[in-house]
Design an enzyme around this catalytic site. Structure first.
Site, mmCIF file in Angstrom:
data_model
loop_
_atom_site.group_PDB
_atom_site.id
_atom_site.type_symbol
_atom_site.label_atom_id
_atom_site.label_comp_id
_atom_site.label_asym_id
_atom_site.label_seq_id
_atom_site.Cartn_x
_atom_site.Cartn_y
_atom_site.Cartn_z
ATOM 1 N N TYR A 275 15.409 -52.540 3.658
ATOM 2 C CA TYR A 275 16.183 -51.470 4.273
ATOM 3 C C TYR A 275 17.648 -51.890 4.283
ATOM 4 O O TYR A 275 17.982 -53.062 4.065
ATOM 5 C CB TYR A 275 15.677 -51.133 5.683
ATOM 6 C CG TYR A 275 15.525 -52.286 6.641
ATOM 7 C CD1 TYR A 275 16.613 -52.826 7.327
ATOM 8 C CD2 TYR A 275 14.267 -52.835 6.889
ATOM 9 C CE1 TYR A 275 16.477 -53.871 8.216
ATOM 10 C CE2 TYR A 275 14.110 -53.891 7.777
ATOM 11 C CZ TYR A 275 15.217 -54.406 8.432
ATOM 12 O OH TYR A 275 15.076 -55.437 9.312
ATOM 13 N N HIS A 325 17.611 -57.659 3.106
ATOM 14 C CA HIS A 325 18.677 -56.902 2.451
ATOM 15 C C HIS A 325 19.012 -57.516 1.095
ATOM 16 O O HIS A 325 18.918 -58.730 0.919
ATOM 17 C CB HIS A 325 19.939 -56.911 3.321
ATOM 18 C CG HIS A 325 19.694 -56.600 4.759
ATOM 19 N ND1 HIS A 325 19.038 -55.467 5.172
ATOM 20 C CD2 HIS A 325 20.002 -57.292 5.891
ATOM 21 C CE1 HIS A 325 18.961 -55.467 6.496
ATOM 22 N NE2 HIS A 325 19.528 -56.563 6.949
#
Length: 349
Positions: A275, A325
């Site tokens: 995400y 990430h």
């Protein structure tokens, strides 16, 4: 029809009505000038001079009428870059509000999987209770062809050290910071003003009453925590310790929209990482509410070190490689935005 489409339609009609009026006026004046010149024996009368001046003003007005803001260049302008146009969708509302409080089912399912929350409460009931506590004001959502809102998104990179960017940062209309981000003792490099501060419950801190707290929720419990922090203080742990109470102006508490989060993951990250990071969430948020966006404190320092500006520079790449990430892909997005002048990326001194 959503909020932005209504605004854009209104602005389009308003601009076209003004354009029609001024063109009609120009035609009338031109006709008068030409007729006068044909029947005048006065050598000093030079209608072409006035027509030229008027036509130049008209050109400037037509250029303005096509603009989405009053800045020299505007973030939301299309047809500058096909890469940008494929990704940017201004109709996605960046905030969850009392009026925009329904999370689409596909977004909700994706969002709910992010933290794999056990036995979550009913989202509709939580949202209803949330907006009885906070107003969720959407004052940030006011696009206008007459506005030139300048925004500084201030990251936490060590490349801010000795940058002396502080005075320039403080000149912006909106100054967006994130997570812990101290300013005391760092004012010369990072500035002293803040208008909006992005946090998770786990990174929340007391804020000045003039600062808006933008909570980025990754689970229903995060929304429950906001309710708790302004009422009974019953929640003090999510996956980590969180403050039971916070000193924040509840009239200035805003909620980052899960729909914007998924849009960033789908359109911008192309599903890289699990995400988006706080940094890229803040930057794309700024693209949706600002007309001119300047980025400070993103990327490594001049020696290639990745660390926070308030830390020693021996962190190496530790916080860059979280497994959650994709830091390199997100850095490429910022570089691309900078190359097409959608943002100005300040990389330190």
């Amino acid at each position: 029809m959503d909020f932005y489409k209504i605004l854009n339609m209104f602005a389009f009609r308003k601009r076209n009505f003004k354009l029609f009026t001024i063109v009609l006026f120009a035609a009338t004046i031109t006709s008068l000038f030409v007729n006068y010149s044909q029947h005048s024996d006065t050598a000093l009368w030079r209608p072409e001079k006035y027509i030229f001046r008027f036509s130049e003003q008209l050109k400037r007005f037509v250029a303005f009428s096509k603009s989405v803001c009053s800045c020299e260049t505007c973030v939301a302008e299309s047809e500058i870059s096909a890469w940008f146009d494929e990704r940017f969708n201004l109709s996605i509302q960046p905030l969850l509000t009392k009026q925009n409080n329904v999370i689409p089912e596909s977004v909700f399912k994706w969002w709910l999987r992010l933290q794999r929350e056990n036995s979550p409460k009913d989202i509709n009931k939580v949202i209803e209770e949330l907006f009885e506590i906070i107003s969720g004001d959407k004052y940030v959502l006011d696009p206008s062809p007459y506005r030139c809102r300048t925004c500084a998104v201030v990251g936490n990179s060590g490349n801010l050290k000795n940058s002396n960017y502080g005075p320039d940062i403080d000149k912006h209309d909106f100054i967006l910071r994130m997570n812990h981000a101290p300013t005391t003792h760092y004012e010369m490099d990072v500035g002293s003003r803040t208008t909006h501060h992005f946090v998770y419950p786990e990174s929340a801190k007391d804020l000045h009453e003039n600062v808006s707290m933008i909570i980025i929720p990754f689970k229903i419990l995060d929304l429950e925590w906001v309710i708790s922090a302004f009422t009974n203080g019953r929640i003090n742990f999510t996956y980590a310790a969180v403050p039971r109470k916070i000193r924040v102006n509840k009239e200035k508490v805003l909620v980052y929209s899960p729909e914007l989060m998924k849009y960033i993951y789908d359109n911008w990250l192309l599903h890289h990482g699990r995400y988006p990071s706080t940094g890229i969430l803040s930057v794309i948020f700024a693209l949706h509410i600002c007309d001119k966006v300047d980025l400070y404190g993103f990327g490594a320092d001049s020696h290639g070190n990745w660390h926070h500006y308030w830390e020693n520079n021996n962190a190496g790449g530790a916080f860059r490689q979280t497994g959650v990430h994709d830091g390199d892909f997100e850095a490429d997005i910022l570089a691309n935005l900078s190359s097409i002048n959608k943002v100005h990326l300040f990389s330190g001194r």
